[in-house]
Write a protein that holds these residues in place. Structure first.
Motif, PDB file in Angstrom:
ATOM      1  N   PRO A 149       5.007   8.217  -4.814  1.00  0.00           N
ATOM      2  CA  PRO A 149       4.358   7.327  -3.844  1.00  0.00           C
ATOM      3  C   PRO A 149       5.249   7.051  -2.640  1.00  0.00           C
ATOM      4  O   PRO A 149       6.464   6.902  -2.781  1.00  0.00           O
ATOM      5  CB  PRO A 149       4.126   6.037  -4.650  1.00  0.00           C
ATOM      6  CG  PRO A 149       4.188   6.443  -6.082  1.00  0.00           C
ATOM      7  CD  PRO A 149       5.161   7.565  -6.133  1.00  0.00           C
ATOM      8  N   LEU A 189       3.436   2.705   2.617  1.00  0.00           N
ATOM      9  CA  LEU A 189       2.812   2.660   3.948  1.00  0.00           C
ATOM     10  C   LEU A 189       3.039   1.311   4.615  1.00  0.00           C
ATOM     11  O   LEU A 189       3.419   1.234   5.784  1.00  0.00           O
ATOM     12  CB  LEU A 189       1.307   2.918   3.831  1.00  0.00           C
ATOM     13  CG  LEU A 189       0.869   4.327   3.412  1.00  0.00           C
ATOM     14  CD1 LEU A 189      -0.645   4.370   3.275  1.00  0.00           C
ATOM     15  CD2 LEU A 189       1.353   5.363   4.418  1.00  0.00           C
ATOM     16  N   TYR A 233      -4.411   6.524  -2.800  1.00  0.00           N
ATOM     17  CA  TYR A 233      -3.885   5.334  -2.138  1.00  0.00           C
ATOM     18  C   TYR A 233      -3.761   4.233  -3.190  1.00  0.00           C
ATOM     19  O   TYR A 233      -4.742   3.792  -3.777  1.00  0.00           O
ATOM     20  CB  TYR A 233      -4.781   4.930  -0.966  1.00  0.00           C
ATOM     21  CG  TYR A 233      -4.660   5.959   0.138  1.00  0.00           C
ATOM     22  CD1 TYR A 233      -5.424   7.128   0.126  1.00  0.00           C
ATOM     23  CD2 TYR A 233      -3.721   5.801   1.161  1.00  0.00           C
ATOM     24  CE1 TYR A 233      -5.266   8.100   1.098  1.00  0.00           C
ATOM     25  CE2 TYR A 233      -3.557   6.769   2.134  1.00  0.00           C
ATOM     26  CZ  TYR A 233      -4.337   7.917   2.092  1.00  0.00           C
ATOM     27  OH  TYR A 233      -4.165   8.890   3.055  1.00  0.00           O
ATOM     28  N   TRP A 281       0.867  -1.184   0.000  1.00  0.00           N
ATOM     29  CA  TRP A 281       0.000   0.000   0.000  1.00  0.00           C
ATOM     30  C   TRP A 281       0.905   1.237   0.000  1.00  0.00           C
ATOM     31  O   TRP A 281       1.790   1.373   0.836  1.00  0.00           O
ATOM     32  CB  TRP A 281      -0.894   0.050   1.228  1.00  0.00           C
ATOM     33  CG  TRP A 281      -2.076  -0.869   1.189  1.00  0.00           C
ATOM     34  CD1 TRP A 281      -2.223  -2.061   1.816  1.00  0.00           C
ATOM     35  CD2 TRP A 281      -3.321  -0.627   0.515  1.00  0.00           C
ATOM     36  NE1 TRP A 281      -3.459  -2.595   1.558  1.00  0.00           N
ATOM     37  CE2 TRP A 281      -4.155  -1.729   0.763  1.00  0.00           C
ATOM     38  CE3 TRP A 281      -3.807   0.412  -0.288  1.00  0.00           C
ATOM     39  CZ2 TRP A 281      -5.452  -1.835   0.245  1.00  0.00           C
ATOM     40  CZ3 TRP A 281      -5.075   0.316  -0.809  1.00  0.00           C
ATOM     41  CH2 TRP A 281      -5.895  -0.798  -0.536  1.00  0.00           C
ATOM     42  N   TYR A 282       0.652   2.110  -0.964  1.00  0.00           N
ATOM     43  CA  TYR A 282       1.383   3.362  -1.062  1.00  0.00           C
ATOM     44  C   TYR A 282       0.408   4.530  -0.914  1.00  0.00           C
ATOM     45  O   TYR A 282      -0.758   4.450  -1.337  1.00  0.00           O
ATOM     46  CB  TYR A 282       2.073   3.502  -2.428  1.00  0.00           C
ATOM     47  CG  TYR A 282       3.325   2.684  -2.608  1.00  0.00           C
ATOM     48  CD1 TYR A 282       3.268   1.360  -3.053  1.00  0.00           C
ATOM     49  CD2 TYR A 282       4.578   3.237  -2.360  1.00  0.00           C
ATOM     50  CE1 TYR A 282       4.423   0.623  -3.236  1.00  0.00           C
ATOM     51  CE2 TYR A 282       5.738   2.500  -2.543  1.00  0.00           C
ATOM     52  CZ  TYR A 282       5.653   1.196  -2.984  1.00  0.00           C
ATOM     53  OH  TYR A 282       6.803   0.464  -3.169  1.00  0.00           O
ATOM     54  N   GLN A 283       0.917   5.626  -0.356  1.00  0.00           N
ATOM     55  CA  GLN A 283       0.181   6.883  -0.307  1.00  0.00           C
ATOM     56  C   GLN A 283       0.870   7.869  -1.242  1.00  0.00           C
ATOM     57  O   GLN A 283       2.091   8.055  -1.162  1.00  0.00           O
ATOM     58  CB  GLN A 283       0.181   7.452   1.119  1.00  0.00           C
ATOM     59  CG  GLN A 283      -0.558   8.780   1.257  1.00  0.00           C
ATOM     60  CD  GLN A 283      -0.254   9.452   2.592  1.00  0.00           C
ATOM     61  OE1 GLN A 283       0.894   9.718   2.920  1.00  0.00           O
ATOM     62  NE2 GLN A 283      -1.303   9.709   3.372  1.00  0.00           N
ATOM     63  N   GLN A 284       0.098   8.470  -2.144  1.00  0.00           N
ATOM     64  CA  GLN A 284       0.674   9.450  -3.060  1.00  0.00           C
ATOM     65  C   GLN A 284      -0.059  10.782  -2.898  1.00  0.00           C
ATOM     66  O   GLN A 284      -1.200  10.948  -3.350  1.00  0.00           O
ATOM     67  CB  GLN A 284       0.594   8.984  -4.513  1.00  0.00           C
ATOM     68  CG  GLN A 284       1.337   9.914  -5.460  1.00  0.00           C
ATOM     69  CD  GLN A 284       1.328   9.435  -6.894  1.00  0.00           C
ATOM     70  OE1 GLN A 284       0.510   8.628  -7.302  1.00  0.00           O
ATOM     71  NE2 GLN A 284       2.274   9.929  -7.686  1.00  0.00           N
ATOM     72  N   ILE A 285       0.614  11.709  -2.252  1.00  0.00           N
ATOM     73  CA  ILE A 285       0.074  13.055  -2.094  1.00  0.00           C
ATOM     74  C   ILE A 285       0.326  13.816  -3.392  1.00  0.00           C
ATOM     75  O   ILE A 285       1.332  13.590  -4.070  1.00  0.00           O
ATOM     76  CB  ILE A 285       0.727  13.744  -0.887  1.00  0.00           C
ATOM     77  CG1 ILE A 285       0.268  13.051   0.394  1.00  0.00           C
ATOM     78  CG2 ILE A 285       0.398  15.226  -0.842  1.00  0.00           C
ATOM     79  CD1 ILE A 285       0.959  13.506   1.651  1.00  0.00           C
ATOM     80  N   PHE A 330      -4.036   4.579  11.081  1.00  0.00           N
ATOM     81  CA  PHE A 330      -4.062   3.698   9.918  1.00  0.00           C
ATOM     82  C   PHE A 330      -3.895   2.251  10.376  1.00  0.00           C
ATOM     83  O   PHE A 330      -3.102   1.961  11.268  1.00  0.00           O
ATOM     84  CB  PHE A 330      -2.922   4.027   8.947  1.00  0.00           C
ATOM     85  CG  PHE A 330      -3.115   5.282   8.138  1.00  0.00           C
ATOM     86  CD1 PHE A 330      -3.173   6.525   8.744  1.00  0.00           C
ATOM     87  CD2 PHE A 330      -3.192   5.219   6.754  1.00  0.00           C
ATOM     88  CE1 PHE A 330      -3.324   7.685   8.003  1.00  0.00           C
ATOM     89  CE2 PHE A 330      -3.339   6.373   5.995  1.00  0.00           C
ATOM     90  CZ  PHE A 330      -3.409   7.600   6.622  1.00  0.00           C
ATOM     91  N   ARG A 376      -8.726   7.654  -4.897  1.00  0.00           N
ATOM     92  CA  ARG A 376      -8.483   9.066  -4.586  1.00  0.00           C
ATOM     93  C   ARG A 376      -9.354   9.464  -3.407  1.00  0.00           C
ATOM     94  O   ARG A 376     -10.577   9.459  -3.511  1.00  0.00           O
ATOM     95  CB  ARG A 376      -8.789   9.950  -5.789  1.00  0.00           C
ATOM     96  CG  ARG A 376      -8.454  11.423  -5.542  1.00  0.00           C
ATOM     97  CD  ARG A 376      -8.709  12.265  -6.792  1.00  0.00           C
ATOM     98  NE  ARG A 376      -7.861  11.857  -7.900  1.00  0.00           N
ATOM     99  CZ  ARG A 376      -6.610  12.268  -8.083  1.00  0.00           C
ATOM    100  NH1 ARG A 376      -6.060  13.107  -7.210  1.00  0.00           N
ATOM    101  NH2 ARG A 376      -5.922  11.859  -9.123  1.00  0.00           N
ATOM    102  N   ASP A 401      -4.689  13.549   5.117  1.00  0.00           N
ATOM    103  CA  ASP A 401      -4.764  12.201   4.547  1.00  0.00           C
ATOM    104  C   ASP A 401      -5.284  12.229   3.112  1.00  0.00           C
ATOM    105  O   ASP A 401      -5.318  11.191   2.440  1.00  0.00           O
ATOM    106  CB  ASP A 401      -5.669  11.306   5.388  1.00  0.00           C
ATOM    107  CG  ASP A 401      -5.164  11.115   6.804  1.00  0.00           C
ATOM    108  OD1 ASP A 401      -5.985  10.900   7.707  1.00  0.00           O
ATOM    109  OD2 ASP A 401      -3.923  11.192   7.004  1.00  0.00           O
ATOM    110  N   ALA A 403      -5.237  12.126  -0.489  1.00  0.00           N
ATOM    111  CA  ALA A 403      -4.175  11.564  -1.329  1.00  0.00           C
ATOM    112  C   ALA A 403      -4.774  10.465  -2.195  1.00  0.00           C
ATOM    113  O   ALA A 403      -5.946  10.110  -2.048  1.00  0.00           O
ATOM    114  CB  ALA A 403      -3.051  10.989  -0.466  1.00  0.00           C
TER     115      ALA A 403
END
Lengths: 116, 113
Positions: free
Chosen positions: B43, B46, B90, B34-38, B65, B109, B86, B88
Motif C-alpha cells: 500500500p 495517498l 483503495y 487512504w492508501y492505494q495498493q496496485i 484526486f 477494487r 488508477d 488498484a
C-alpha cells in the motif's frame, strides 16, 4: 531509496513448521514503530504485531513474534506452528516522524504458502 | 466494535470518468488514511487526516484526486478524471492517534477500462 525492504517475494513452509519472514528498514528517526500485517486473498489488511523502537523485548502475539535487531535494522516476523490459514501476503510497515507529523510506509510484501 | 467500513467493494469505470469512494472509520478514531495498493505492491499512502485536517497529502495526485473529511468522521476519496493506471485497491484505515495501530477496511477494487 527503499525504506522498507522485504527481500522474499514468496516463501513456502510445511504445515506445523515455523517460518521467518524478513524485513529490513531504514530511518534516521530515533523513535519509530514497526508493524506486520497479513493480507489474505479477501484483501483486508489484518494487524498482527507491533514493535516500538524503544521496546527492550521482542514483541509476541500468540503464534507471531517479531525478531527485532535494532543495530541491524531488521524486524523479522516469526510464525510458529504454521497453519493452512496462514497462507497470505505479509507486509512489514514502519511508522516514523515526530509530533509534526507521522507517516507509515509499507514494504512490497512476502507471499507465504503453507503446504499440507 | 464495528470495523472500518468502505463502499463500494468493487467499481468498474471507463477512463476519463469520475468515481468516489466512501469510508467510515472506527468510532472515535481521529486519524484516517487512504492508501492505494496496485496489484503486486504494498500500500502507498495517498492522504492522512487528523480529525478534519490534512496531515500528509504529499503523494496524492492533486490534479485528479481529491479527498475530504468534513466533519472529522467519514471521508470520501474522488478521482476525476480516471486513468488506466488508477486501477488498484483503495484502502481506508483509521487509528485512535497518529502513532496508534491502523486498522483497515476491506478496500474498494477499482478497475479502469
Amino acid at each position: 531509496a527503499q525504506k522498507i525492504t522485504q527481500t522474499q517475494p514468496g516463501m513456502f513452509v510445511q504445515e506445523k513448521e515455523a517460518v521467518t519472514l524478513d524485513c529490513t528498514y531504514d530511518t534516521s528517526d530515533p523513535s519509530y514503530g514497526l508493524f506486520w500485517y497479513k493480507q489474505p486473498s479477501s484483501g483486508e489488511m489484518i494487524f498482527l504485531i507491533y514493535q516500538g523502537s524503544y521496546d527492550q523485548q521482542n514483541a509476541t502475539e500468540g503464534r507471531y513474534s517479531l525478531n527485532f535487531q535494532k543495530a541491524r535494522k531488521s524486524a523479522n516476523l516469526v510464525i510458529s506452528a504454521s497453519q493452512l490459514g496462514d497462507s497470505a501476503m505479509y507486509f512489514c510497515a514502519m511508522r516514523e516522524g515526530n509530533t509534526g507529523g507521522f507517516k507509515t510506509i509499507f514494504g512490497a510484501g512476502t507471499r507465504l504458502f503453507v503446504k499440507a | 466494535e464495528a470495523g472500518v467500513a468502505q463502499s463500494p467493494r468493487y467499481k468498474i469505470i471507463e477512463k476519463r470518468q469520475s468515481v468516489a469512494f466512501w469510508c467510515n472509520p472506527i468510532s472515535g478514531h481521529a486519524t484516517l488514511y487512504w492508501y492505494q495498493q496496485i496489484l503486486g505492491q504494498g500500500p502507498k499512502l495517498l492522504i492522512q487526516f487528523q480529525n478534519n485536517g490534512v496531515v500528509d497529502d504529499s503523494q496524492l495526485p492533486k490534479d485528479r484526486f481529491s479527498a475530504e473529511r468534513l466533519k472529522g468522521v467519514d471521508s470520501t476519496l474522488k478521482i476525476q478524471p480516471a486513468k488506466l493506471e488508477d486501477s488498484a485497491v483503495y484502502l481506508c484505515a483509521s487509528s485512535l492517534t497518529p502513532t496508534g495501530v491502523a486498522f483497515f477496511g476491506q478496500g474498494t477494487r477499482l478497475t479502469v477500462v
